[in-house]
Enzyme design. Sequence first.
Site, PDB file in Angstrom:
ATOM      1  N   LYS A  10       0.830  -1.198   0.000  1.00 15.65           N
ATOM      2  CA  LYS A  10       0.000   0.000   0.000  1.00 15.65           C
ATOM      3  C   LYS A  10       0.871   1.257   0.000  1.00 15.65           C
ATOM      4  O   LYS A  10       2.094   1.172   0.205  1.00 15.65           O
ATOM      5  CB  LYS A  10      -0.922  -0.047   1.230  1.00 15.65           C
ATOM      6  CG  LYS A  10      -1.851  -1.276   1.250  1.00 15.65           C
ATOM      7  CD  LYS A  10      -2.766  -1.246   2.477  1.00 15.65           C
ATOM      8  CE  LYS A  10      -3.573  -2.528   2.595  1.00 15.65           C
ATOM      9  NZ  LYS A  10      -4.492  -2.500   3.773  1.00 15.65           N
ATOM     10  N   TYR A  50     -12.092  -2.989  -2.972  1.00 17.04           N
ATOM     11  CA  TYR A  50     -12.592  -3.045  -1.598  1.00 17.04           C
ATOM     12  C   TYR A  50     -14.112  -3.087  -1.527  1.00 17.04           C
ATOM     13  O   TYR A  50     -14.692  -2.710  -0.499  1.00 17.04           O
ATOM     14  CB  TYR A  50     -12.050  -1.859  -0.806  1.00 17.04           C
ATOM     15  CG  TYR A  50     -10.624  -2.054  -0.307  1.00 17.04           C
ATOM     16  CD1 TYR A  50     -10.276  -3.171   0.453  1.00 17.04           C
ATOM     17  CD2 TYR A  50      -9.635  -1.120  -0.582  1.00 17.04           C
ATOM     18  CE1 TYR A  50      -8.980  -3.356   0.916  1.00 17.04           C
ATOM     19  CE2 TYR A  50      -8.330  -1.294  -0.116  1.00 17.04           C
ATOM     20  CZ  TYR A  50      -8.012  -2.419   0.637  1.00 17.04           C
ATOM     21  OH  TYR A  50      -6.734  -2.593   1.105  1.00 17.04           O
ATOM     22  N   PHE A  58     -15.183   2.782   7.907  1.00 18.27           N
ATOM     23  CA  PHE A  58     -13.828   3.137   7.462  1.00 18.27           C
ATOM     24  C   PHE A  58     -13.678   3.112   5.940  1.00 18.27           C
ATOM     25  O   PHE A  58     -12.588   3.359   5.411  1.00 18.27           O
ATOM     26  CB  PHE A  58     -12.772   2.214   8.102  1.00 18.27           C
ATOM     27  CG  PHE A  58     -12.967   0.739   7.822  1.00 18.27           C
ATOM     28  CD1 PHE A  58     -12.479   0.161   6.657  1.00 18.27           C
ATOM     29  CD2 PHE A  58     -13.627  -0.073   8.743  1.00 18.27           C
ATOM     30  CE1 PHE A  58     -12.652  -1.195   6.396  1.00 18.27           C
ATOM     31  CE2 PHE A  58     -13.805  -1.445   8.490  1.00 18.27           C
ATOM     32  CZ  PHE A  58     -13.316  -1.999   7.317  1.00 18.27           C
ATOM     33  N   THR A  92      -4.823  -8.174  10.716  1.00 17.84           N
ATOM     34  CA  THR A  92      -5.165  -6.869  10.146  1.00 17.84           C
ATOM     35  C   THR A  92      -4.623  -5.690  10.963  1.00 17.84           C
ATOM     36  O   THR A  92      -4.075  -4.742  10.402  1.00 17.84           O
ATOM     37  CB  THR A  92      -6.699  -6.749  10.007  1.00 17.84           C
ATOM     38  OG1 THR A  92      -7.160  -7.844   9.212  1.00 17.84           O
ATOM     39  CG2 THR A  92      -7.094  -5.443   9.347  1.00 17.84           C
ATOM     40  N   ARG A 104       3.212  -6.853   9.005  1.00 17.53           N
ATOM     41  CA  ARG A 104       2.485  -5.843   9.777  1.00 17.53           C
ATOM     42  C   ARG A 104       3.010  -5.755  11.208  1.00 17.53           C
ATOM     43  O   ARG A 104       3.128  -4.668  11.777  1.00 17.53           O
ATOM     44  CB  ARG A 104       0.997  -6.174   9.749  1.00 17.53           C
ATOM     45  CG  ARG A 104       0.361  -5.940   8.370  1.00 17.53           C
ATOM     46  CD  ARG A 104      -0.969  -6.640   8.253  1.00 17.53           C
ATOM     47  NE  ARG A 104      -1.751  -6.228   7.091  1.00 17.53           N
ATOM     48  CZ  ARG A 104      -2.893  -6.800   6.734  1.00 17.53           C
ATOM     49  NH1 ARG A 104      -3.381  -7.820   7.443  1.00 17.53           N
ATOM     50  NH2 ARG A 104      -3.550  -6.366   5.669  1.00 17.53           N
ATOM     51  N   HIS A 117      -1.785  -5.672   1.434  1.00 14.74           N
ATOM     52  CA  HIS A 117      -3.031  -6.408   1.220  1.00 14.74           C
ATOM     53  C   HIS A 117      -2.680  -7.785   0.683  1.00 14.74           C
ATOM     54  O   HIS A 117      -1.747  -7.922  -0.102  1.00 14.74           O
ATOM     55  CB  HIS A 117      -3.920  -5.692   0.187  1.00 14.74           C
ATOM     56  CG  HIS A 117      -5.030  -6.564  -0.310  1.00 14.74           C
ATOM     57  ND1 HIS A 117      -6.225  -6.683   0.363  1.00 14.74           N
ATOM     58  CD2 HIS A 117      -5.111  -7.416  -1.370  1.00 14.74           C
ATOM     59  CE1 HIS A 117      -6.991  -7.566  -0.276  1.00 14.74           C
ATOM     60  NE2 HIS A 117      -6.344  -8.017  -1.331  1.00 14.74           N
ATOM     61  N   GLU A 128      -9.713 -10.394  -7.554  1.00 14.66           N
ATOM     62  CA  GLU A 128      -8.766  -9.284  -7.421  1.00 14.66           C
ATOM     63  C   GLU A 128      -7.707  -9.294  -8.527  1.00 14.66           C
ATOM     64  O   GLU A 128      -7.313  -8.238  -9.027  1.00 14.66           O
ATOM     65  CB  GLU A 128      -8.100  -9.345  -6.040  1.00 14.66           C
ATOM     66  CG  GLU A 128      -9.094  -9.070  -4.907  1.00 14.66           C
ATOM     67  CD  GLU A 128      -8.544  -9.383  -3.521  1.00 14.66           C
ATOM     68  OE1 GLU A 128      -7.353  -9.760  -3.408  1.00 14.66           O
ATOM     69  OE2 GLU A 128      -9.313  -9.248  -2.549  1.00 14.66           O
TER      70      GLU A 128
END
Length: 136
Positions: A10, A50, A58, A92, A104, A117, A128
């Site tokens: 991202k 998304y 969000f 997440t 992460r 992602h 996707e």
Amino acid sequence: MSERTLVLVKPDGVSRGLVGEVISRIERKGLTLAALELRSVERAVAEQHYAEHDGKPFFESLLEFITSGKVAAIVAEGENAIAAFRQLAGGTHPVEKATPGTIRGDFGLEVQYNLVHGSDSPESAEREIKIWFPAL
Ligand code: DAT
Ligand code: MG
């Protein structure tokens, strides 16, 4: 079973110079790269990607964030590629859910800025990959 998964680094990961780190972890895990592209994200692409989160509180800030800079779009391939990358990514929320040793868990602090992602199922991966790499 060999499968493909869609990975995004991202805009936070790109601006922090973590594209190489993510690719390195994908490769060291034993997955191979089937596609790789640094690109800006149009709003329509972000909305499609998304779509499952449309209506959530969000959603709007997620779209703003993902369109705020370039992303590295990657298709990674190999045995259990979908679960394998989810394992590399970690949960997440980078602090509450992801453990150290994951992307992460090692590099993130906040849920929105969680760096990567990864597709969450074979159906998501197929959907996707069509969005990001229609020719693949
Ligand atoms: P994941 O990216 O682990 O598949 P997800 O599909 O549930 O997680 O959510 C997509 C992205 O939306 C996630 O990477 C970060 C953002 N997000 C999820 N939950 C959030 C929340 N409670 N507040 C803000 N952003 C959130
Ligand atoms: Mg998801």
